[in-house]
Design an enzyme around this catalytic site. Structure first.
Site, PDB file in Angstrom:
ATOM      1  N   GLY A   1       1.397  -7.901   5.903  1.00 38.13           N
ATOM      2  CA  GLY A   1       0.625  -9.133   5.801  1.00 38.13           C
ATOM      3  C   GLY A   1       1.506 -10.374   5.898  1.00 38.13           C
ATOM      4  O   GLY A   1       2.702 -10.289   6.192  1.00 38.13           O
TER       5      GLY A   1
ATOM      6  N   CYS B   1       7.367   5.140   8.494  1.00 38.98           N
ATOM      7  CA  CYS B   1       6.399   4.970   7.406  1.00 38.98           C
ATOM      8  C   CYS B   1       7.084   5.201   6.071  1.00 38.98           C
ATOM      9  O   CYS B   1       7.646   6.265   5.832  1.00 38.98           O
ATOM     10  CB  CYS B   1       5.231   5.929   7.539  1.00 38.98           C
TER      11      CYS B   1
ATOM     12  N   THR C   1      -2.870  -5.491   8.977  1.00 36.43           N
ATOM     13  CA  THR C   1      -3.483  -5.899   7.710  1.00 36.43           C
ATOM     14  C   THR C   1      -4.659  -6.859   7.896  1.00 36.43           C
ATOM     15  O   THR C   1      -5.669  -6.747   7.199  1.00 36.43           O
ATOM     16  CB  THR C   1      -2.401  -6.555   6.823  1.00 36.43           C
TER      17      THR C   1
ATOM     18  N   ASN D   1       0.818  -1.210   0.000  1.00 33.89           N
ATOM     19  CA  ASN D   1       0.000   0.000   0.000  1.00 33.89           C
ATOM     20  C   ASN D   1       0.850   1.257   0.000  1.00 33.89           C
ATOM     21  O   ASN D   1       1.990   1.264   0.466  1.00 33.89           O
ATOM     22  CB  ASN D   1      -0.942   0.008   1.215  1.00 33.89           C
ATOM     23  N   ALA D   2       0.255   2.303  -0.553  1.00 32.65           N
ATOM     24  CA  ALA D   2       0.874   3.632  -0.469  1.00 32.65           C
ATOM     25  C   ALA D   2      -0.173   4.612   0.039  1.00 32.65           C
ATOM     26  O   ALA D   2      -0.344   5.703  -0.500  1.00 32.65           O
ATOM     27  CB  ALA D   2       1.430   4.062  -1.820  1.00 32.65           C
TER      28      ALA D   2
ATOM     29  N   LYS E   1       8.105   2.829  17.155  1.00 33.11           N
ATOM     30  CA  LYS E   1       7.851   1.807  16.128  1.00 33.11           C
ATOM     31  C   LYS E   1       8.991   1.812  15.116  1.00 33.11           C
ATOM     32  O   LYS E   1       9.220   2.807  14.432  1.00 33.11           O
ATOM     33  CB  LYS E   1       6.512   2.085  15.435  1.00 33.11           C
TER      34      LYS E   1
ATOM     35  N   GLY F   1       3.664  -7.954  12.216  1.00 34.65           N
ATOM     36  CA  GLY F   1       4.054  -8.395  10.884  1.00 34.65           C
ATOM     37  C   GLY F   1       3.312  -9.636  10.431  1.00 34.65           C
ATOM     38  O   GLY F   1       3.762 -10.753  10.659  1.00 34.65           O
TER      39      GLY F   1
END
Lengths: 248, 267
Positions: free
Chosen positions: A151, A64, A201, A3-4, A99, A178
């Site tokens: 995912g 991110c 996810t 994803n972006a 994170k 993760g």
């Protein structure tokens, strides 16, 4: 999932006025995840959250991959991580989670930098930078070009990283992240050394997954007469039979 | 109420290779779904695709407890539905989204339905509602070629008005874009011929249709297509550039949106 999407959100003022009260009314434990372009922005948001009622902790997103500046920049250099975390630490009494980015050149060094400058807890890992290309048109699938991979595809990578950081910093509580989708994934991260896990996810596939896994974990422990805490780091005690991180 | 419905596949009807409908037994969903709403569908026991896929509910028969989807195979998600054995299960999370609106139509109003390709998918249920409300409606069904209009037989008995077919290559119906076929009839010269336009199709069709309905000052509802990661407002992957704010969240504020809310120049 690749994803972006980036860090779309309503901003800290609307979060405090609208989202936090709604989450509290649901009885949820709330952790605010904070991101900024600059150290000053991180500090400003953390200060705005300082007196919020019902916030269990603050998590710094320094990793991110979908924002053009800030974000991962702070996560990719232990020096930048240390500078940011120490400034944020000075600005808040809240439990501070940092994170970590799996894209950092040396994750253990980044983890150590965050711990040494005031992180109470480390969460790992954020998404891996990935790319997908339409085989016919040869264009990137994502308009941003690259995106963050999450995912089940990243689970073995994330488990290895949790294992490595837990081994290097055994006194720091870790949250494993993760690709967690089922109970056995939770048990795997706990065994690697995580004291807690986060699910991202899999929520999109099944919005009930988190609550279900909490219940399943409780049943698992009750059936065996054990506590979650005794599941943490079991793999560390057993060892790998080799050096984690070996490429052969 | 939104729920994750465990649904059993009752039957599949193949219109042509790669174009089919699947009908599930899902009594609660069939009762609650409104035209234009969608579900996030997961074929039980499959990890690929990992995320669910969004499907408009094509039709619902509450008395029979059935919900139907019109599907064109385009990737692993639709292929999973094509391969699903009758009697097998799928999870249908829904109803999701806002749905088309029939409220506030003036008496004796006529409406138009404009569908491009697999954009025909949400409309059988809308025609059911229009028929029940005694609102006449014309269907403009377009595609690149005759093969893309294979679902026309699904609409043969259910359109409470006329049906106009068009193809880009002229292999069936009028030659040209569906938006041109619509514009030729919709422009009555004395104000809009249609009181409301319901549309679903690819973004280029929407962009062209948005210009037409704006020129005709015709109220419209577009069923927007955006890749949806979750369908319930959590992932924000389906946002569309908007006019009154930076983005609209397609799954929560849509998928049915008036074209004036979309910033077409940013798409």
């Amino acid at each position: 999932m690749l994803n972006a999407i980036g860090l779309q959100n309503v901003g800290v003022e609307a979060f405090l006025a609208e989202k936090l009260p709604r989450l509290r009314a649901l009885g949820a434990t709330v952790i605010a995840n904070v991101w900024g372009d600059t150290e000053e922005e991180y500090v400003a948001v953390v200060e705005a959250l300082q007196d919020a009622e019902g916030l269990a902790a603050i998590e710094l997103n320094i990793s991110c991959p979908n924002v053009e500046k800030g974000g991962m920049l702070f996560g990719n250099s232990p020096t930048a991580t240390a500078s940011l975390v120490s400034r944020v630490r000075a600005a808040t009494r809240s439990t501070l989670i940092v994170k970590l980015s799996p894209n950092a050149p040396d994750l253990v060094e980044s983890a150590r930098a965050a711990r040494d400058t005031g992180a109470d807890v480390l969460s790992l890992v954020n998404t891996f930078v990935g790319m997908a290309i339409d085989p016919v048109t040869a264009r990137p699938r994502l308009s941003f070009g690259t995106g963050g991979l999450s995912g089940p595809a990243i689970k073995p990578l994330a488990v290895r990283m949790v294992f490595q950081v837990a081994r290097a910093l055994p006194d720091v509580p870790l949250m494993g992240i993760g690709g967690i989708s089922v109970l056995s994934d939770v048990l795997e991260f706990l065994a690697a050394g995580a004291s807690a896990v986060q699910i991202g996810t899999a929520n999109f596939r099944d919005p009930g997954v988190s609550g279900r896994l909490v219940k399943e974990l409780a049943v698992y422990c009750a059936d065996r007469g054990t506590a979650v805490s005794s599941l943490v780091g079991r793999a560390q005690r057993i060892g790998t039979g080799g050096e984690a991180g070996a490429e052969g | 109420m939104r729920a994750d419905h465990q649904a059993v596949l009752l039957r599949r009807r193949v219109f042509s290779p790669g174009f089919f409908s699947v009908t599930f037994r899902a009594p609660t969903l069939a009762r609650e779904i409104a035209p234009g709403q969608f579900v996030m569908l997961e074929v039980a026991g499959r990890l690929r695709p990992y995320l669910r896929r969004a499907y408009s509910v094509a039709d619902a028969v509450p008395d029979a407890g059935e919900a139907e989807f019109l599907v064109r195979r385009i990737g692993p998600g639709t292929a999973a539905l094509e391969d699903l054995a009758e009697g097998s299960e799928a999870a249908l999370l829904g109803p999701l989204g806002n749905g088309f609106s029939l409220a506030g139509l003036p008496p004796r109003a006529r409406v138009a339905v404009v569908a491009g390709g697999i954009g025909a998918a949400p409309f059988p249920l809308l025609f059911r509602a229009l028929t029940a409300a005694e609102i006449p409606a014309d269907l403009y069904l377009g595609g690149r070629n005759a093969a893309e209009l294979v679902f026309r037989s699904r609409f043969a008995e259910i359109v409470p008005g006329e049906t106009f077919l068009s193809t880009d290559d002229g292999s069936l119906g009028e030659k040209g874009f569906v938006t041109d076929a619509f514009a030729r009839r919709a422009d009555g010269g004395r104000g809009p011929f249609y009181a409301r336009v319901f549309a679903c199709g690819p973004m280029p069709m929407f962009a062209a249709l948005a210009r037409v309905v704006q020129r005709l000052d015709c109220p419209s509802e577009f069923s927007t297509e955006a890749a949806m990661g979750c369908g319930f407002g959590a992932c924000l992957g389906c946002v569309i550039p908007a006019t009154e704010k930076p983005f609209v969240i397609s799954c929560m504020e849509g998928p049915i949106l008036p074209p004036g809310k979309i910033a077409w120049e940013k798409i």
